[in-house]
Write a protein that holds these residues in place. Sequence first.
Motif, PDB file in Angstrom:
ATOM      1  N   SER A  25      -6.704 -30.676  55.373  1.00  0.00           N
ATOM      2  CA  SER A  25      -5.341 -30.816  55.907  1.00  0.00           C
ATOM      3  C   SER A  25      -4.738 -29.451  56.256  1.00  0.00           C
ATOM      4  N   PHE A  27      -2.816 -28.042  54.479  1.00  0.00           N
ATOM      5  CA  PHE A  27      -1.458 -28.166  53.941  1.00  0.00           C
ATOM      6  C   PHE A  27      -1.544 -27.774  52.473  1.00  0.00           C
ATOM      7  N   VAL A  29      -0.223 -26.830  48.762  1.00  0.00           N
ATOM      8  CA  VAL A  29       0.866 -27.198  47.847  1.00  0.00           C
ATOM      9  C   VAL A  29       0.625 -26.534  46.486  1.00  0.00           C
ATOM     10  N   ASN A  45      -3.141 -28.416  45.118  1.00  0.00           N
ATOM     11  CA  ASN A  45      -3.889 -29.550  45.648  1.00  0.00           C
ATOM     12  C   ASN A  45      -5.351 -29.146  45.840  1.00  0.00           C
ATOM     13  N   GLU A  47      -8.582 -30.664  47.639  1.00  0.00           N
ATOM     14  CA  GLU A  47      -9.073 -31.700  48.561  1.00  0.00           C
ATOM     15  C   GLU A  47     -10.576 -31.894  48.405  1.00  0.00           C
ATOM     16  N   CYS A  56      -3.526 -34.146  44.282  1.00  0.00           N
ATOM     17  CA  CYS A  56      -2.289 -33.426  44.598  1.00  0.00           C
ATOM     18  C   CYS A  56      -2.023 -32.306  43.586  1.00  0.00           C
ATOM     19  N   ALA A  57      -1.198 -31.367  44.013  1.00  0.00           N
ATOM     20  CA  ALA A  57      -0.846 -30.225  43.163  1.00  0.00           C
ATOM     21  C   ALA A  57      -0.128 -30.669  41.889  1.00  0.00           C
ATOM     22  N   GLU A  58       0.737 -31.667  42.014  1.00  0.00           N
ATOM     23  CA  GLU A  58       1.488 -32.125  40.837  1.00  0.00           C
ATOM     24  C   GLU A  58       0.540 -32.678  39.788  1.00  0.00           C
ATOM     25  N   TRP A  87       8.436 -32.668  49.272  1.00  0.00           N
ATOM     26  CA  TRP A  87       8.740 -33.687  48.256  1.00  0.00           C
ATOM     27  C   TRP A  87       7.472 -34.211  47.617  1.00  0.00           C
ATOM     28  N   PRO A  88       7.484 -34.463  46.319  1.00  0.00           N
ATOM     29  CA  PRO A  88       6.323 -35.114  45.684  1.00  0.00           C
ATOM     30  C   PRO A  88       6.075 -36.484  46.317  1.00  0.00           C
ATOM     31  N   CYS A  89       4.815 -36.797  46.570  1.00  0.00           N
ATOM     32  CA  CYS A  89       4.468 -38.097  47.149  1.00  0.00           C
ATOM     33  C   CYS A  89       4.762 -39.208  46.130  1.00  0.00           C
ATOM     34  N   CYS A  92       2.605 -39.197  43.022  1.00  0.00           N
ATOM     35  CA  CYS A  92       2.952 -38.116  42.078  1.00  0.00           C
ATOM     36  C   CYS A  92       4.259 -38.424  41.355  1.00  0.00           C
TER      37      CYS A  92
HETATM   38  N1  THU Z   1      -0.008 -33.118  48.578  1.00  0.00           N
HETATM   39  C1  THU Z   1       0.291 -32.657  47.331  1.00  0.00           C
HETATM   40  O1  THU Z   1      -0.417 -31.821  46.762  1.00  0.00           O
HETATM   41  N2  THU Z   1       1.407 -33.145  46.734  1.00  0.00           N
HETATM   42  C2  THU Z   1       2.250 -34.059  47.284  1.00  0.00           C
HETATM   43  O2  THU Z   1       3.135 -34.550  46.612  1.00  0.00           O
HETATM   44  C3  THU Z   1       2.089 -34.410  48.692  1.00  0.00           C
HETATM   45  C4  THU Z   1       0.783 -34.074  49.299  1.00  0.00           C
HETATM   46  C5  THU Z   1      -1.260 -32.645  49.209  1.00  0.00           C
HETATM   47  C6  THU Z   1      -2.313 -33.697  49.295  1.00  0.00           C
HETATM   48  C7  THU Z   1      -3.157 -33.166  50.444  1.00  0.00           C
HETATM   49  O3  THU Z   1      -4.099 -32.246  49.923  1.00  0.00           O
HETATM   50  C8  THU Z   1      -2.168 -32.425  51.310  1.00  0.00           C
HETATM   51  O4  THU Z   1      -1.011 -32.227  50.522  1.00  0.00           O
HETATM   52  C9  THU Z   1      -1.785 -33.184  52.581  1.00  0.00           C
HETATM   53  O5  THU Z   1      -1.351 -34.464  52.272  1.00  0.00           O
END
Ligand code: THU
Length: 136
Positions: A25, A27, A29, A45, A47, A56-58, A87-89, A92
């Motif tokens: 991603s 992305f 975190v 995070n 992957e 996820c990082a949380e 924001w936390p998904c 999480c």
């Molecule tokens: N991600 C997190 O680490 N925490 C969240 O609360 C939202 C998403 C990560 C998961 C994935 O590795 C990347 O962000 C893109 O979704």
Amino acid sequence: MPSFTADELLQQSRDVAERAYAPYSEFRVGAVVVDEHGMSYAGVNVENAAYGSGQCAEASAIGGAVSAGAGRIKAIAVSSPNAAPCWPCGNCRQILREFDVETVIVEGADGSALELPLGDLLPNSFGPEDLKGAGT
Ligand code: THU
């Protein structure tokens, strides 16, 4: 015993986000939890080529805290160089609910720390006490 302000926890989460493993991603975190003793535990995070196996990082931060024998987790700071706020998904939020985390700290668009009660992010939630009627 260390103890941290919301801004300090947020900065720790920014720092650890640099270590995210996010080749798919891109992305990144970072998350940092703090326990009742003021100790902090960080996670990123992580992957996976099998995308659904990513974490996820949380979840990483909570896992590290539990593994280290942390006390009650009071707060979590979450940030990403790719989004503010990050924001936390939903998954999480449920993980945080399990540990009765009180406060979620995210980075506002201007870089300031935004603090919210977890209950605002996950109202009417399901938690451990809801299982008490099982097996009756
Ligand atoms: N991600 C997190 O680490 N925490 C969240 O609360 C939202 C998403 C990560 C998961 C994935 O590795 C990347 O962000 C893109 O979704």
